[in-house]
Design a protein around this motif. Structure first.
Motif, mmCIF file in Angstrom:
data_model
loop_
_atom_site.group_PDB
_atom_site.id
_atom_site.type_symbol
_atom_site.label_atom_id
_atom_site.label_comp_id
_atom_site.label_asym_id
_atom_site.label_seq_id
_atom_site.Cartn_x
_atom_site.Cartn_y
_atom_site.Cartn_z
ATOM 1 N N ALA A 7 20.228 65.850 36.820
ATOM 2 C CA ALA A 7 21.322 64.846 36.479
ATOM 3 C C ALA A 7 22.243 65.268 35.569
ATOM 4 N N ASP A 8 23.599 64.862 35.665
ATOM 5 C CA ASP A 8 24.874 65.560 34.996
ATOM 6 C C ASP A 8 25.674 64.086 34.668
ATOM 7 N N PHE A 9 25.894 63.965 33.272
ATOM 8 C CA PHE A 9 26.623 62.865 32.889
ATOM 9 C C PHE A 9 27.759 63.336 32.134
ATOM 10 N N SER A 10 29.208 62.625 32.340
ATOM 11 C CA SER A 10 30.177 63.264 31.588
ATOM 12 C C SER A 10 31.163 61.879 31.347
ATOM 13 N N LEU A 11 32.380 62.289 30.872
ATOM 14 C CA LEU A 11 33.104 61.247 30.835
ATOM 15 C C LEU A 11 34.076 60.826 32.240
ATOM 16 N N LEU A 12 34.057 61.849 32.931
ATOM 17 C CA LEU A 12 34.626 61.783 34.336
ATOM 18 C C LEU A 12 33.674 61.048 35.418
ATOM 19 N N SER A 13 32.441 61.438 35.353
ATOM 20 C CA SER A 13 31.422 61.078 36.421
ATOM 21 C C SER A 13 29.954 61.149 36.189
ATOM 22 N N ILE B 261 36.596 57.454 35.994
ATOM 23 C CA ILE B 261 37.827 57.715 35.237
ATOM 24 C C ILE B 261 38.518 56.493 34.932
ATOM 25 N N SER B 262 38.461 55.522 35.939
ATOM 26 C CA SER B 262 39.168 54.443 35.845
ATOM 27 C C SER B 262 38.906 53.481 34.706
ATOM 28 N N TYR B 263 37.617 53.578 34.090
ATOM 29 C CA TYR B 263 36.822 52.981 33.244
ATOM 30 C C TYR B 263 36.937 53.470 31.823
ATOM 31 N N THR B 264 36.855 55.034 31.677
ATOM 32 C CA THR B 264 36.826 55.620 30.582
ATOM 33 C C THR B 264 38.063 56.227 29.875
ATOM 34 N N ILE B 265 38.954 56.509 31.016
ATOM 35 C CA ILE B 265 40.299 57.022 30.584
ATOM 36 C C ILE B 265 41.263 55.919 29.858
ATOM 37 N N PRO B 266 41.126 54.638 30.383
ATOM 38 C CA PRO B 266 41.949 53.628 29.753
ATOM 39 C C PRO B 266 41.435 53.139 28.257
ATOM 40 N N VAL B 267 40.309 53.401 28.009
ATOM 41 C CA VAL B 267 40.094 53.044 26.954
ATOM 42 C C VAL B 267 40.073 54.308 25.945
ATOM 43 N N VAL B 268 40.028 55.298 25.938
ATOM 44 C CA VAL B 268 40.892 56.672 25.189
ATOM 45 C C VAL B 268 42.052 56.467 25.227
ATOM 46 N N ALA B 269 42.903 56.149 26.215
ATOM 47 C CA ALA B 269 44.298 55.986 25.999
ATOM 48 C C ALA B 269 44.575 54.879 25.100
ATOM 49 N N ARG B 270 43.724 53.842 25.156
ATOM 50 C CA ARG B 270 44.165 52.569 24.202
ATOM 51 C C ARG B 270 44.200 53.091 22.738
ATOM 52 N N LEU C 276 44.779 55.923 21.619
ATOM 53 C CA LEU C 276 45.979 56.577 21.266
ATOM 54 C C LEU C 276 47.142 55.714 21.371
ATOM 55 N N GLY C 277 47.189 54.398 21.583
ATOM 56 C CA GLY C 277 48.325 53.589 21.769
ATOM 57 C C GLY C 277 48.847 53.574 22.858
ATOM 58 N N LEU C 278 48.206 53.945 23.947
ATOM 59 C CA LEU C 278 49.009 54.095 25.143
ATOM 60 C C LEU C 278 48.192 53.219 26.110
ATOM 61 N N TYR C 279 48.668 52.813 27.516
ATOM 62 C CA TYR C 279 48.281 51.641 28.200
ATOM 63 C C TYR C 279 48.365 52.367 29.649
ATOM 64 N N MET C 280 47.169 52.377 30.373
ATOM 65 C CA MET C 280 47.058 52.967 31.676
ATOM 66 C C MET C 280 46.313 51.868 32.577
ATOM 67 N N ARG C 281 46.958 51.642 33.780
ATOM 68 C CA ARG C 281 46.097 50.814 34.598
ATOM 69 C C ARG C 281 45.105 51.267 35.224
ATOM 70 N N PRO C 282 43.814 50.899 35.169
ATOM 71 C CA PRO C 282 42.757 51.389 35.946
ATOM 72 C C PRO C 282 43.006 51.765 37.251
ATOM 73 N N GLU C 283 43.408 51.090 38.233
ATOM 74 C CA GLU C 283 43.736 51.142 39.330
ATOM 75 C C GLU C 283 44.496 52.125 39.937
ATOM 76 N N GLU C 284 45.256 52.796 38.954
ATOM 77 C CA GLU C 284 46.100 53.899 39.244
ATOM 78 C C GLU C 284 45.425 55.282 38.886
ATOM 79 N N LEU C 285 44.229 55.266 38.536
ATOM 80 C CA LEU C 285 43.643 56.503 38.334
ATOM 81 C C LEU C 285 42.467 56.892 39.444
ATOM 82 N N PRO C 286 42.256 57.994 39.989
ATOM 83 C CA PRO C 286 41.176 58.361 40.763
ATOM 84 C C PRO C 286 40.162 57.695 40.654
#
Length: 221
Positions: A91-97, A133-142, A144-154
């Motif tokens: 098993a392997d768990f990370s912020l990416l997958s 990534i579409s779930y974790t990266i937007p949370v981190v970006a938020r 940092l004061g940024l906004y990222m659309r989940p569907e625009e991430l791999p």
């Protein structure tokens, strides 16, 4: 064998696999003789085949065996694990997958001199990975004061399933199923300033590639 300068010039692990100078698009990948349409998610994030699922890899830069049936740039032939003696996994768990592999032997029972005897008659291996990534990266970006659309991430996932049944010491049947999917969608909804090229004003980009393939092998020794 090396990676192209696309990745190496920047000290990155990314970059197409180059064998004897042939373009990476001419490389062909096989798992137990089954063609794998592409070997990596989004050109290098993760492999579509779990490393724990593979026992060895043969690389042919020329003089390919007849089973591969064509003249490609190179052939990368992967062989899966073919012996499972006890229950196990990875098993392997990370912020990416997250990735998971489970393997276990199968058993049959018989009676010898009135006593029940249990012995192995095969095994199964199930592996897979899912990217989020579409779930974790937007949370981190938020944060940092940024906004990222989940569907625009791999977004991606894959699976590998193998089952082997030994009828006796000479006859066996192996079933193998492999699949993967990668998709992303980008749409520029903002109007560019007048000094920018209007060609990029409403730019849209979408990608959705996937493959699902199966194989059955009967072996007589």
């Amino acid at each position: 064998i090396n990676q192209s300068s696309l990745g190496q010039s920047q000290g990155s692990m990314f970059g197409p696999l180059v064998i004897r100078g042939v373009g990476s698009e001419l490389n062909r990948f096989f798992l137990e003789g089954i063609p794998i349409e592409y070997a990596q998610h989004f050109f290098g994030i993760h492999s579509v085949i779990s490393s724990e699922f593979i026992s060895e890899i043969d690389v042919y830069s020329s003089a390919y065996p007849a089973i591969f049936n064509a003249d490609y740039g190179s052939v990368i032939a992967m062989h899966s694990v073919d012996e499972v003696e006890k229950f196990g996994g990875y098993a392997d768990f990370s912020l990416l997958s997250s990735a998971l592999l489970v393997k276990a032997p199968t058993y049959k029972t018989s009676f010898v001199n009135g006593e029940m005897k249990k012995e192995t008659n095969g095994y199964f291996i199930v592996a897979g990975r899912v990217g989020y990534i579409s779930y974790t990266i937007p949370v981190v970006a938020r944060e940092l004061g940024l906004y990222m659309r989940p569907e625009e991430l791999p977004q991606y996932w894959d699976y590998q399933i193998k089952y082997r049944h030994n009828f006796d010491t000479r006859n066996s049947l192996t079933l193998l199923a492999v699949g993967a999917r990668d998709w992303v969608e980008f749409q520029n909804e903002e109007r560019n300033p007048s000094e920018y090229d209007p060609y990029y004003g409403d730019m849209q980009l979408s990608m959705d590639q996937q493959f699902f393939t199966q194989g059955a092998t009967y072996t007589y020794r």
